[in-house]
Design a protein around this motif. Structure first.
Motif: not given
Lengths: 747, 747
Positions: B438-453, B503-506
């Motif tokens: 959505w464009g709200l990128t102000g958080f640790d997306i790498e950590k988020a991605y790690e958690a999701m994965k 998200l992976a694509k982005a």
């Protein structure tokens, strides 16, 4: 604040010259009184300790005497066999269940939190002053206990493998329930437990005891267990866990409930000892932690025990005995030990304590004492304290006066700042007067007098002396004044009035002296000349019917008497023995009546009302040998180096004080009259070390040439001069230096 | 710490130009959802408040719906009539009972602590945003409530005479029991209450909520009541008080127990108001006190309410609506109000909060949010938060990531730092991806991605995705993987995998994009071409029998589906609507199937799986009017300005978010795909004030020339240009400035 008064090391050394095995502390056998309803426990305690660690073996049908199956007031019974833990606050020698909580239990293998399942038989019990240990059969664990004043310390020797230490807050001797527990860290647990409702009274005054437990080895796993009450209602069908114990592994928040506990788990590669220190406080968790840190923080089990053992030896060494059998010495020093348990210290290391009744936290730089079983202890215990530990007696008196300041009333049966209102009479007045008249005047006597007089004169809302108006008007409490015990109550009021009169006289309050002297004799109105017994009257003055002199023994409730019958109360008029002799028709009849009571099984050594009876023969010139004979027989029959070695409930040391006095050959027969009467001592030499802060002489030596069977006193030498009669005043006794009994075989 | 973001006063003023009666806050009707199992309550709460004050009327057989007689998840039911107090922590719009504790109750006359006896009927209820009041018939007392974020405030208007304020810690909505209470002074009480076992799960994670209560007028008398469990055993015969409630007057120590409370008593000379402030905390009593002191200390009831009302108005004013009926506005703003209750603030004023699972106390300078009912809220709620309150949405995401840091896992259904594991799937991944995309990128997306994965790939000890191995191997969870709901679980995993792929694509993670894109379509293996429904398979790939498409409605457990049946799940493939169209045999069949579901009562507006169904007509060119028609019908049928004005459980605002979107004419049909679809708005003009910290434009205006009955969209003008189709990307939407719907009468 002041700690227990320590005699100097050199004095300590000088007190004792024997070998290492023969120190007074080595003669303590804490198993004495753990059977026959003595209500003592073999647990580890420091002198007048607030904390103590007792084995707990009264839960579960595996035991002969089970706590919920009867009125049982002790955490341990010697003939029981199923142990479910170690309690960290306990009463000793009381007749009602309370405390007996904060239970630790070492187990091995899988975690089991139900005491009926984790409990175990045991072997190889050892109990000494300040030490207890036992082998737990089920687990091959040796459990040891010691204690400082406010901290209980245990040491568990585990075999290799899975081991658990449980902290059970659900189980306890008290019927009160409700606890809070929180695991602070893998080495610390804190919490509180509700206690109270002593003698099944005043449940609304149930109160908390707080604790902090520190473990010498961090738990590899910890958690809480909680067994909630079973939920009712249709909704419960979704609660698959309804009523089941839940295991809250790793939980570190507060948990409250009736049936909760914490567990620490280990898996030891090799046999390992874990030490657990539990500080307690009646003020707060913070104070419990302070108590622990100040008293045992950083100290090993062995060091704590050594300090406590030394403290015991210092206290016990105030009297040295020579002669007598090893059993005699054990009985004697164990009795002395039992007089040093209650009243116990109640304030925390920072001086704080809960005030009585106010709900406030008080603070003192003295010792605040608690557990005042005054109906028992006014008779001989406090006299003994005044003699041997005047500093402690003075601080007990000051504690009582502080209660008056807080509460508006002197204590009656105070327990941890709750007034339990157990038993009858106004015993605090007797103790205050006795202490002052004995010469321990270092307290606010005007306040004391004011407090005593308030209890003796305030007609309305007087919690100490119910039916006081009837008593003042008629001289006795009548059969409609109270539901029972009206003669006993009258007698107790008389004794208290006598004490007030004696004190009034000493303070120059002549009118009060006259008034209370008169009041102190009013029991005479209850004397039935036909029966030669005291008996209850109706409000119109007629005798209450039916009257059975035997009724009242064995705690049977009856109109006339409390915990006794007409036989056991008739001579309980220490303030007026000469008057009673007259009522009985002279000394001969008095003696015959005494004989009748002893010879026909009407004497009850197990309770207080007739406790002074055997000494009353000393009022009959020429028959003093009977006092010696009766006392010797009672000692031989009821005081033994065995679990059933007390005649019954120790009554916070009163029964023990009786034995100590009896074995030393002196007895304070009339409370608030500082006078002793003599019987034959048990030992060839007794050295009483007097506290020179209070007394001119530093010792009183009592020697006896042959105190054995069939021999009776024929001469008493006091300071080298033959003493006339069998009574001696406090002043003469304290300045005597030496008393020598000459005995010969006769009668 | 940061407080709720406040728009500048001038902006606030500019938002609203109407009269005093017409502020957004005035359109909130908190009674909406208090019947028909909406599970909201009419109590007073601040935006995202930790404390709230709800009337409690679900105890006692006097009530139609009684808490113990069924599965009931709310402290208040509108059709009930017997009120037993005011609860100070509450959940809103959840399906399981929890909280609903710390109960105050004003009464008059003699003290009565049994809620079945002190409870009362009531009249004249008033509920507004941040305010509730009621007349208590039995007592002639007006009770009013308001709240700040962490403090509940009540005001009781007593008549002259004897009055009581009870603080009942025994009663509560939660089945958990156990509390501690202590009267600190005649104006203050502190304590804790055990809560937890949400959805009758994880009783071992029950936890404490702490409180401090301050009273504006000192009690003339105070005390505690305690009703202990009934004691069993012979010994109980001496406990005359066994099982009875005990009144502990003047008691100022801690009391613990299952059924306890405190009372304050007054005897007022004239009618008098007493204000009670109760600060709460999930950390400690000290923090509860700090929360109270900082938020409401020294403030009157009226001032607290004014502040809270203003806070509500500020939040609600982010959207202005024009046109529509008064009821439409009330439904709309109440729905908006309901989206601002959960997730709620969990940290104390000093930043402290209990971490999830660790038992530690964490600290944050952000807001820590709790109550993440993610299975519900991933579908539309968080999309709405991103649109309207991006700062709040970002902090919710950050709270979720903090949970991952603490716990090692993203939340699933987090409640006050306990993971309740309610419902199925991996919804946190969807929310994280959606927010970022959505464009709200102000958080640790790498950590988020790690958690999701981690949640999507760890095969063992994975609490988020049970049976993940079967799912990865076969593409679906089979009938032996889990006891039930295996199709639902597969669908949820697909949706989460779709989010991860997006998200992976982005993030340029091409391999993951391929992998998870493929995984996201595996639900197709469960499509039975004959039945044109998804259905469960056995491990060998055969269809699981028996299969009844209707089974599963009304929470009936079944092998295939959770809280729904095959009809309500078949189109729940938002990631692959085009694929489903193909499976169905083309758009026509797709549409026919949708029609069949709606026209034959298979659509369930009361639960989430089919929540997007009506918008799916927009995938069928030419049939978009059906989306508008269905949505309008659903709004008219299920959303009302009345207690039964929600279709069912509000699901922490998900049902309300549905209504808000539907009434504004836009809906985010595919989670993790920032795209909206259009339906006809309910209002002639909707002005969405965008947060310019995040978005370039400061507003989005949606206008409609006639959204009424029988008229459908024929043209959509975006920024002055005709928009093609019924979908719009987030970027286009946010930069649109204005969207204009032209409607005409047709169909």
């Amino acid at each position: 604040m002041k700690t227990l008064k320590i005699l100097s090391v050199s004095l300590l050394m000088s007190l004792y010259t024997g070998t290492a095995q023969e120190k007074p502390v080595d003669y303590v056998n804490p198993f004495i009184g753990t059977s026959n309803f003595g209500a003592t426990n073999p647990g580890a305690i420091a002198p007048r300790g607030m904390a103590s660690v007792s084995p707990f073996n009264v839960a579960g049908k595996q035991n002969v005497l089970e706590k919920d199956s009867r009125w049982l007031s002790n955490p341990y019974v010697h003939e029981n066999s199923f142990l479910t833990g170690f309690t960290h606050v306990n009463l000793s020698g009381v007749g009602c269940p309370d405390l007996g909580v904060i239970i630790t239990m070492p187990t091995t293998g899988d975690l089991e939190t139900d005491h009926l399942k984790y409990g175990t038989t045991y072997t190889d019990e050892v109990a000494k002053a300040g030490y207890y240990s036992v082998n737990l059969s089920e687990y091959n664990v040796r459990a040891e206990a010691t204690a400082s004043t406010r901290t209980g310390v245990t040491r568990y020797s585990f075999p290799a493998g899975k081991s658990n230490i449980l902290l059970n807050l659900g189980l306890g001797l008290t019927n009160e329930q409700g606890a809070m527990v929180k695991v602070v860290s893998p080495t610390e647990i804190e919490g509180m437990r509700t206690v109270g409702s002593f003698c099944y009274n005043s449940p609304e005054h149930a109160y908390p005891v707080y604790f902090v437990a520190k473990f010498s080895i961090p738990a590899e796993e910890f958690g809480i267990w909680k067994k909630p009450a079973t939920y009712e209602g249709v909704e419960a069908q979704w609660m698959t866990y309804n009523g089941k114990t839940r295991m809250m592994k790793d939980f570190t928040r507060e948990v409250v409930g009736d049936s909760i506990g914490a567990y620490f788990r280990y898996d030891f590669k090799k046999p390992t000892q874990v030490e657990v220190q539990i500080g307690v406080s009646y003020v707060s968790i913070d104070n419990a932690r302070k108590n622990l840190e100040k008293e045992t923080g950083g100290l090993s089990f062995d060091v704590v025990y050594e300090k406590t053992k030394n403290a015991w030896n210092e206290q016990l060494s105030r009297i040295e005995v020579e002669g007598g059998t090893e059993d005699d010495k054990t009985i004697f020093y164990t009795a002395l030990y039992h007089t040093l348990i209650h009243p116990n210290i109640f304030n925390d290391i920072n001086g704080e304590y809960p005030e009585i009744a106010t709900g406030k936290i008080g603070k003192t730089d003295k010792r605040r004492f608690t557990v005042f079983s005054l109906w028992d202890t006014y008779r001989n215990y406090h006299q003994f304290m005044s003699l041997l530990y005047p500093d402690q007696q003075l601080e007990m008196v000051k504690s009582m006066l502080d209660m008056y300041d807080e509460n508006g009333w002197l204590p009656k049966w105070e327990l941890n700042s709750t007034e339990t209102f157990t038993m009858v009479g106004d015993p605090a007045s007797v103790v205050l007067a006795d202490t002052y008249l004995w010469g321990l005047t270092g307290f606010d006597i005007e306040k004391a007098y004011e407090a005593m007089k308030k209890g003796a004169t305030q007609l309305e809302d007087n919690p100490i002396r119910p039916a006081l108006d009837d008593y003042i008007r008629d001289g006795y409490v009548n059969s409609e004044s109270l539901p029972d015990g009206v003669v006993s109550t009258t007698q107790e009021y008389n004794i208290a009035d006598y004490a007030i009169a004696r004190l009034a006289k000493a303070l120059g309050k002549k009118e009060d002296y006259q008034l209370f002297s008169k009041r102190s004799l009013s029991y005479r109105k209850l004397f039935d000349k036909k029966l030669k017994l005291l008996r209850p009257r109706n409000p119109d003055g007629s005798w209450y019917e039916p009257f059975d002199p035997v009724k009242g023994a064995n705690f049977e409730k009856n109109m006339g008497f409390i915990e006794g019958n007409a036989w056991q109360y008739v001579f309980m008029v220490p303030q007026d023995i000469e008057g009673m002799i007259k009522l009985m028709g002279g000394r001969k009849n008095f003696e015959t009546r005494l004989d009748y009571i002893f010879d026909n099984g009407h004497y009850d050594m197990a309770n207080e009302p007739d406790i002074a009876y055997p000494f009353l023969y000393n009022y009959v010139k020429g028959s003093e040998w009977k006092a010696q004979k009766r006392v010797r027989e009672l000692l031989d029959t009821y005081y033994k180096n065995a679990p059933d070695g007390l005649p019954g409930n120790d009554d916070t040391g009163t029964m023990s004080a009786w034995a100590i006095y009896a074995m030393m050959g002196i007895y304070p027969v009339t409370p608030a009259n500082p006078e002793y009467t003599f019987v034959a001592p048990r030992f060839s030499k007794v050295t009483i070390h007097l506290d020179t802060d209070y007394y001119a002489k530093d010792k009183l030596i009592i020697t006896s040439d042959n105190p054995g069977e069939g021999r009776y006193i024929d001469k008493i030498i006091v300071n080298g001069k033959e003493h006339q009669g069998y009574f001696i005043s406090d002043k003469k006794l304290l300045s005597a230096g030496e008393i020598l009994f000459h005995s010969s075989k006769k009668h």
